[in-house]
Motif scaffolding. Structure first.
Motif, PDB file in Angstrom:
ATOM      1  N   ASP A 174       0.833  -1.204   0.000  1.00 47.60           N
ATOM      2  CA  ASP A 174       0.000   0.000   0.000  1.00 47.60           C
ATOM      3  C   ASP A 174       0.867   1.253   0.000  1.00 47.60           C
ATOM      4  OD1 ASP A 174      -2.251  -1.514  -0.006  1.00 47.60           O
ATOM      5  OD2 ASP A 174      -2.849  -1.089   2.065  1.00 47.60           O
ATOM      6  N   ALA A 175       0.257   2.358  -0.359  1.00 45.03           N
ATOM      7  CA  ALA A 175       0.993   3.629  -0.440  1.00 45.03           C
ATOM      8  C   ALA A 175       1.199   4.236   0.945  1.00 45.03           C
ATOM      9  CB  ALA A 175       0.224   4.617  -1.317  1.00 45.03           C
ATOM     10  N   TYR A 176       2.269   5.008   1.044  1.00 43.55           N
ATOM     11  CA  TYR A 176       2.507   5.811   2.258  1.00 43.55           C
ATOM     12  C   TYR A 176       1.976   7.220   1.994  1.00 43.55           C
ATOM     13  CZ  TYR A 176       4.802   8.594   5.844  1.00 43.55           C
ATOM     14  OH  TYR A 176       5.049   9.453   6.879  1.00 43.55           O
ATOM     15  N   VAL A 177       1.096   7.692   2.881  1.00 40.67           N
ATOM     16  CA  VAL A 177       0.581   9.054   2.816  1.00 40.67           C
ATOM     17  C   VAL A 177       0.602   9.622   4.226  1.00 40.67           C
ATOM     18  CG1 VAL A 177      -1.404  10.541   2.316  1.00 40.67           C
ATOM     19  CG2 VAL A 177      -0.892   8.590   0.822  1.00 40.67           C
ATOM     20  N   ASN A 184      -6.250   1.995   1.970  1.00 40.20           N
ATOM     21  CA  ASN A 184      -5.249   1.703   0.941  1.00 40.20           C
ATOM     22  C   ASN A 184      -4.007   2.576   1.036  1.00 40.20           C
ATOM     23  OD1 ASN A 184      -6.941  -0.274  -0.383  1.00 40.20           O
ATOM     24  ND2 ASN A 184      -8.152   1.441  -1.176  1.00 40.20           N
ATOM     25  N   SER A 185      -3.969   3.465   1.991  1.00 40.20           N
ATOM     26  CA  SER A 185      -2.786   4.309   2.195  1.00 40.20           C
ATOM     27  C   SER A 185      -2.632   4.569   3.682  1.00 40.20           C
ATOM     28  CB  SER A 185      -2.921   5.628   1.424  1.00 40.20           C
ATOM     29  OG  SER A 185      -4.054   6.359   1.870  1.00 40.20           O
ATOM     30  N   ASP A 187       0.169   6.085   7.078  1.00 36.24           N
ATOM     31  CA  ASP A 187       1.462   6.524   7.593  1.00 36.24           C
ATOM     32  C   ASP A 187       1.841   5.515   8.671  1.00 36.24           C
ATOM     33  OD1 ASP A 187       0.044   7.175   9.879  1.00 36.24           O
ATOM     34  OD2 ASP A 187       0.284   9.335   9.679  1.00 36.24           O
ATOM     35  N   ALA A 251       5.022   1.263   7.467  1.00 37.79           N
ATOM     36  CA  ALA A 251       4.794   2.240   6.394  1.00 37.79           C
ATOM     37  C   ALA A 251       5.971   3.205   6.458  1.00 37.79           C
ATOM     38  CB  ALA A 251       3.471   2.959   6.597  1.00 37.79           C
ATOM     39  N   SER A 254       7.133   7.772   1.389  1.00 43.16           N
ATOM     40  CA  SER A 254       6.384   7.868   0.135  1.00 43.16           C
ATOM     41  C   SER A 254       7.060   7.128  -1.010  1.00 43.16           C
ATOM     42  CB  SER A 254       6.200   9.343  -0.254  1.00 43.16           C
ATOM     43  OG  SER A 254       7.462   9.991  -0.354  1.00 43.16           O
ATOM     44  N   SER A 255       8.349   6.841  -0.870  1.00 41.54           N
ATOM     45  CA  SER A 255       9.066   6.130  -1.939  1.00 41.54           C
ATOM     46  C   SER A 255       8.833   4.625  -1.868  1.00 41.54           C
ATOM     47  CB  SER A 255      10.568   6.422  -1.856  1.00 41.54           C
ATOM     48  OG  SER A 255      10.812   7.797  -2.047  1.00 41.54           O
ATOM     49  N   THR A 256       8.794   4.066  -0.652  1.00 41.55           N
ATOM     50  CA  THR A 256       8.678   2.614  -0.507  1.00 41.55           C
ATOM     51  C   THR A 256       7.269   2.150  -0.196  1.00 41.55           C
ATOM     52  OG1 THR A 256       9.183   2.732   1.858  1.00 41.55           O
ATOM     53  CG2 THR A 256      11.046   2.529   0.347  1.00 41.55           C
ATOM     54  N   GLY A 257       6.467   3.015   0.447  1.00 34.34           N
ATOM     55  CA  GLY A 257       5.149   2.592   0.897  1.00 34.34           C
ATOM     56  C   GLY A 257       5.269   1.637   2.071  1.00 34.34           C
TER      57      GLY A 257
END
Length: 275
Positions: A174-177, A184-185, A187, A251, A254-257
């Motif tokens: 999943d993405a890091y936000v 789905n995102s 921190d 998490a 933002s580069s690795t998620g």
């Protein structure tokens, strides 16, 4: 006796002609001549002339001319004053316009300088955090990580810990936000909070509070399901979940998620046990 003695004389009787005065005035002191004729003596009337100098009328003209000249001079002075005022107004407007343009330029330059300073400060802060993270990892994590890896490589999670680990591993990829809490995102602290909430454990939202949410444990005595933290207890800037076998899920950025990595990838500073 003369033969003409009884003949009436044809000579007109003596008469006194009234004195007649003729006057004519001309501006500028023109002289007028008045002729006066009268009878004088028995023979004939002898004309008498008399020249009279009439007064000039230049005083009024002089006053009018002087007044006209003064009025003309006043008009000229008024025009000159108006011209000077117009010139001064034009100069003032030009100066004001130039000053405004300079003020705008300075304001823009100041804004750019402030933005550059802010960017520089943020970069310095990031560099400082990275350096602190590296230092803490190097000084407090290296030995403990090696020990934890060897001691827990064969351990397996059970019960609530297994559920927490399963939830965390399901989010890998999943993405890091920043501020993200799923689904789905995420921190770092949002992922840890959600994983423990899946087994009914309500953790604080931020990393600093999560790093003191349970019992502090040594990195050489880790168990699956322990919360790892980077930084100081109570001032941590990152958290993750130890999943056993010398691995953690977190998490990261933002580069690795969300990733699963060995502890040596980013050695933690400490751990806290909640379960």
């Amino acid at each position: 006796m003369s033969h003409t003695a009884h003949i009436p004389s044809h000579r007109k009787p003596r008469r006194n002609a009234p004195k007649t005065a003729l006057r004519a005035g001309v501006a500028g002191g023109v002289l007028s001549t008045i002729a006066v004729a009268g009878a004088a003596g028995p023979a004939q009337a002898e004309p008498v002339t008399q020249t009279i100098e009439m007064p000039t009328i230049t005083a009024g003209l002089s006053t009018a001319v002087a007044a006209s000249a003064q009025a003309t001079q006043q008009v000229a002075q008024d025009l000159q004053t108006q011209a000077q005022e117009d010139a001064a107004a034009a100069t003032a407007a030009k100066t004001a316009k130039k000053a405004k343009a300079e003020a705008v330029r300075k304001a823009e330059a100041k804004k750019k300088a402030e933005a550059a300073a802010k960017a520089k400060a943020e970069a310095a802060e990031r560099a400082s955090r990275t350096a602190a993270r590296t230092t803490l990892s190097a000084t407090s994590g290296s030995t403990a990580v090696a020990s934890a890896s060897s001691s827990s490589s064969s351990s397996s999670a059970t019960g609530s810990a297994a559920s927490v680990i399963a939830f965390a591993q399901a989010q890998v990829g999943d993405a890091y936000v920043s501020g993200g809490t799923g689904p789905n995102s995420w921190d770092c602290s949002g992922l840890v909070q959600a994983a423990f909430r899946s087994v009914g454990v309500d953790l604080p939202r931020v990393s600093q509070a999560q790093s003191t949410a349970g019992t502090q444990v040594s990195l050489s005595n880790l168990q699956p399901g322990d919360i790892l933290y980077w930084g100081g207890a109570g001032s941590a800037y990152h958290v993750g979940i130890y999943v056993g076998g010398g691995q953690f899920v977190g998490a990261q950025n933002s580069s690795t998620g969300v990733v699963q990595r060995p502890l040596s990838y980013d050695p933690p500073s400490g751990a806290v046990r909640v379960l």
